[in-house]
Design an enzyme around this catalytic site. Structure first.
Site, mmCIF file in Angstrom:
data_model
loop_
_atom_site.group_PDB
_atom_site.id
_atom_site.type_symbol
_atom_site.label_atom_id
_atom_site.label_comp_id
_atom_site.label_asym_id
_atom_site.label_seq_id
_atom_site.Cartn_x
_atom_site.Cartn_y
_atom_site.Cartn_z
ATOM 1 N N HIS A 125 25.838 131.262 73.296
ATOM 2 C CA HIS A 125 26.026 130.673 71.972
ATOM 3 C C HIS A 125 25.641 131.630 70.843
ATOM 4 O O HIS A 125 26.363 131.771 69.859
ATOM 5 C CB HIS A 125 25.217 129.375 71.871
ATOM 6 C CG HIS A 125 25.689 128.452 70.798
ATOM 7 N ND1 HIS A 125 25.405 127.109 70.803
ATOM 8 C CD2 HIS A 125 26.423 128.670 69.683
ATOM 9 C CE1 HIS A 125 25.948 126.531 69.737
ATOM 10 N NE2 HIS A 125 26.560 127.463 69.031
ATOM 11 N N TYR B 90 24.773 121.115 70.628
ATOM 12 C CA TYR B 90 25.363 120.048 69.814
ATOM 13 C C TYR B 90 24.883 118.664 70.250
ATOM 14 O O TYR B 90 25.081 117.691 69.529
ATOM 15 C CB TYR B 90 26.894 120.073 69.911
ATOM 16 C CG TYR B 90 27.564 121.327 69.429
ATOM 17 C CD1 TYR B 90 26.858 122.329 68.753
ATOM 18 C CD2 TYR B 90 28.918 121.529 69.657
ATOM 19 C CE1 TYR B 90 27.492 123.481 68.324
ATOM 20 C CE2 TYR B 90 29.564 122.679 69.224
ATOM 21 C CZ TYR B 90 28.839 123.660 68.569
ATOM 22 O OH TYR B 90 29.489 124.795 68.150
#
Length: 261
Positions: free
Chosen positions: A95, A37
């Site tokens: 992730h 992110y």
């Protein structure tokens, strides 16, 4: 782990700092981020600028799927800690899965980090039932974070969470705003004095072992997302919402696994 948290995907810079600070002021105690992110530093600043002690905040971050080699995983985790400005994270996730053997390497590295006190809990994200079973054989996984909302059922993963005593965390829990257009959710919401988005979140959190991390860039929506614990959906309403499933998957990168449905 708090049942509802603030998702920070696509929040960056000052907007991310303020979102985290404001969320904690409202009562959130779970902040979700990831190295991918590119906002871990802003998340850390937001936490430090709040009036909430670090030990009261559950921080989740994630190792990107291209960094699952053991040494890369360790390096990635240490960099995340540096960017967040903390000595530990409460939950470290893979992730996205890489279906090669590096999953095992990453989980081994994460267990080492847990032993060193740098990671309190280990989890995965976007793992199919098959991959989740494999991960559970290798490490004390407590969480699988996946896309989950009324338009995308996750029945097998919900059942696994309940059977294995782990948490299924729903990202994109309001289907990137699509729930607001659904007549069923709006009608049920009107009966409770709530919005369609609040009904969708309540539907998720009423399921055992399910948590949610809605992302919101506005104070009003962040506050509304917390106002879901003063009503309850009945069995018929829960079933009616479950029937909205249409297999709508909004997050589908080219490296995603075969979803087994």
């Amino acid at each position: 782990m708090p049942a509802i948290g603030l998702g920070t995907w696509q929040l960056e810079g000052r907007e991310c700092v303020e979102a985290v600070r404001d969320a904690l002021a409202l009562g959130y105690r779970h902040i979700d981020t990831a190295e991918a992110y590119q906002n871990e530093e802003a998340v850390g600043v937001g936490i430090r600028r709040s009036a909430v002690d670090r030990d009261e905040v559950w921080i989740t971050t994630k190792v990107w799927w291209e960094h699952l080699d053991r040494s890369d995983c360790l390096r990635s985790a240490h960099k995340s800690l540096e960017r967040l400005g903390t000595d530990y994270v409460d939950l470290l996730l893979i992730h996205w899965p890489d279906e090669d053997s590096v999953i095992d390497d990453a989980l081994s590295a994460m267990v080492q980090l847990q032993d060193e006190g740098k990671v309190r809990h280990i989890g995965v994200s976007n793992f199919t039932p098959t991959l989740l079973r494999r991960a559970l054989e290798e490490a004390p996984v407590i969480c699988n974070q996946v896309e989950y909302h009324p338009f995308l059922a996750q029945d097998e993963l919900v059942a696994m969470a309940q059977e294995e005593d782990l948490i299924l965390t729903a990202y994109s829990p309001v289907a990137q705003g699509r729930v607001t257009e659904d007549e069923t959710l709006r009608r049920i919401g009107e009966a409770h004095g709530k919005s369609a988005a609040q009904v969708a979140l309540r539907w998720l959190l009423q399921q055992p072992k399910v948590a949610a991390i809605p992302r919101s860039s506005s104070h009003r929506h962040r506050r509304a997302n917390l106002e879901i614990f003063d009503f309850r959906l009945d069995e018929d309403e829960m079933e009616e919402i479950s029937a909205l499933d249409e297999g709508l998957r909004l997050i589908e990168p080219e490296f995603a696994p075969d979803w087994e449905r």
